[in-house]
Design a protein around this motif. Structure first.
Motif, short mmCIF file in Angstrom:
data_model
loop_
_atom_site.label_atom_id
_atom_site.label_comp_id
_atom_site.label_asym_id
_atom_site.label_seq_id
_atom_site.Cartn_x
_atom_site.Cartn_y
_atom_site.Cartn_z
N MET A 72 0.85 -1.19 0.00
CA MET A 72 0.00 0.00 0.00
C MET A 72 0.88 1.24 0.00
O MET A 72 2.01 1.22 0.46
N GLY A 73 0.32 2.34 -0.52
CA GLY A 73 1.08 3.58 -0.55
C GLY A 73 1.84 3.78 -1.83
O GLY A 73 2.90 4.38 -1.82
N GLY A 74 1.30 3.25 -2.94
CA GLY A 74 1.93 3.44 -4.24
C GLY A 74 1.57 4.79 -4.83
O GLY A 74 1.42 5.78 -4.12
N ASN A 75 1.43 4.82 -6.15
CA ASN A 75 1.14 6.07 -6.84
C ASN A 75 -0.23 6.60 -6.43
O ASN A 75 -1.21 5.85 -6.36
N ARG A 76 -0.27 7.89 -6.21
CA ARG A 76 -1.52 8.53 -5.83
C ARG A 76 -1.92 9.48 -6.96
O ARG A 76 -1.16 10.38 -7.32
N GLN A 77 -3.10 9.25 -7.52
CA GLN A 77 -3.58 10.06 -8.62
C GLN A 77 -4.98 10.55 -8.32
O GLN A 77 -5.49 10.39 -7.22
N TRP A 78 -5.60 11.16 -9.35
CA TRP A 78 -6.92 11.75 -9.16
C TRP A 78 -7.84 11.38 -10.31
O TRP A 78 -7.38 11.18 -11.43
N ILE A 79 -9.11 11.27 -10.01
CA ILE A 79 -10.15 11.18 -11.04
C ILE A 79 -10.83 12.54 -11.10
O ILE A 79 -11.53 12.93 -10.16
N PRO A 80 -10.65 13.30 -12.17
CA PRO A 80 -11.28 14.62 -12.25
C PRO A 80 -12.72 14.51 -12.75
O PRO A 80 -12.98 14.15 -13.90
N LEU A 81 -13.68 14.82 -11.90
CA LEU A 81 -15.09 14.87 -12.28
C LEU A 81 -15.47 16.32 -12.52
O LEU A 81 -15.39 17.15 -11.61
N LYS A 82 -15.87 16.64 -13.73
CA LYS A 82 -16.14 18.02 -14.10
C LYS A 82 -17.43 18.51 -13.45
O LYS A 82 -18.43 17.78 -13.36
N LEU A 83 -17.41 19.76 -13.02
CA LEU A 83 -18.60 20.36 -12.44
C LEU A 83 -19.71 20.47 -13.48
O LEU A 83 -20.89 20.27 -13.18
N ASN A 84 -19.33 20.78 -14.71
CA ASN A 84 -20.29 20.86 -15.82
C ASN A 84 -19.86 19.86 -16.88
O ASN A 84 -19.25 20.23 -17.89
N ALA A 85 -20.16 18.58 -16.65
CA ALA A 85 -19.75 17.54 -17.58
C ALA A 85 -20.54 17.55 -18.87
O ALA A 85 -20.10 16.99 -19.87
#
Length: 257
Positions: A72-85
């Protein structure tokens, strides 16, 4: 976008003539209008680019002896959810629907039908914009639901070994993403509806209709969206060619071996 920009100079000249030449408010009123217009553009930019970042953790695999161990503790990324998709599509859908009540009411000669036809033919009227804004909110939820595949996102995340901290992979991740999308889509839809009906508010304050159309609606969102996409494409091209980007110094960077 080119067609919209082609109408901008003429609309501004008409407003300039109305406020300056005809002494209908003077230079100060024109300056205030330009400041409000710039603020609305900034608001559109924020609406187009605003995202809700969902943290994603990827397991780091290390090989020890004859077996692999997930650390645990590998790469940390993000899922960008658009406010106005949904972009500008809810406004386009709502505008198409708004032609129907006036067309149906025009088939009858009664006073009620004529009043309905008149109310829905005036795009700067109260009832037209009230129904218009309501349809935009509804279509924003509808279009977001069919274009943002949260189930596929959850499956892809599970197959790639990623997970959202505190959320189980699979169906629970999909439900979590659906919940987040519902929370951010509601204020996004209200913001989009406000921008769409803002020209009617500006007209009620005495601004020329042709100039007021650039204070919101599809015209402004299309201009902002295309401009942002163009800058992003140019920056992506420059970065691939080892440049710093369009908005920076533009010096050629050495490729990293």
């Amino acid at each position: 976008m080119v067609g919209i920009l082609a109408r901008l100079p003429q609309a501004f000249i008409q407003e300039f003539s109305s406020t300056i030449t005809n002494n209908n408010g003077g230079p100060m009123l024109l300056v205030i209008e330009i400041i409000i217009w710039l603020l609305v553009i900034i608001a559109c930019v924020l609406l187009v680019m605003a995202v809700r970042k969902i943290p994603v953790q990827y397991a780091r695999r290390t090989t020890t002896g004859d077996f692999e161990q997930d650390m645990m503790g590998g790469n940390r990324q993000w899922i960008p959810l658009k406010l106005n998709a949904s972009g500008v599509m809810p406004i386009i859908f709502a505008q198409a629907i708004m032609f129907i009540p006036a067309a149906l009411a025009g088939l009858s000669q009664s006073e009620t039908s004529q009043s309905i036809a008149g109310a829905f033919s005036n795009m700067f009227g109260f009832w037209y914009n009230f129904v218009f804004a309501s349809l935009i909110v509804v279509f924003t939820f509808f279009y977001t639901a069919i274009t943002v595949p949260t189930n596929k996102m959850a499956d892809d995340l599970k197959r790639s070994g990623g997970f959202i901290p505190g959320v189980r992979p699979g169906a629970e991740t999909s439900d979590y993403l659906d919940h987040i999308m519902s929370l951010i889509t509601f204020p996004g839809s209200l913001f989009l509806a406000l921008i769409a009906v803002f020209p009617a508010i500006i007209v009620s304050l005495g601004v020329q209709q042709s100039w007021a159309m650039f204070f919101g609606g599809t015209s402004l969102i299309i201009m902002v969206g295309v401009a942002i996409d163009t800058i992003q494409q140019i920056n992506s091209y420059l970065l691939n060619k080892h440049y710093d980007g369009l908005m920076k110094s533009g010096k050629n960077r050495k490729a990293v071996a």
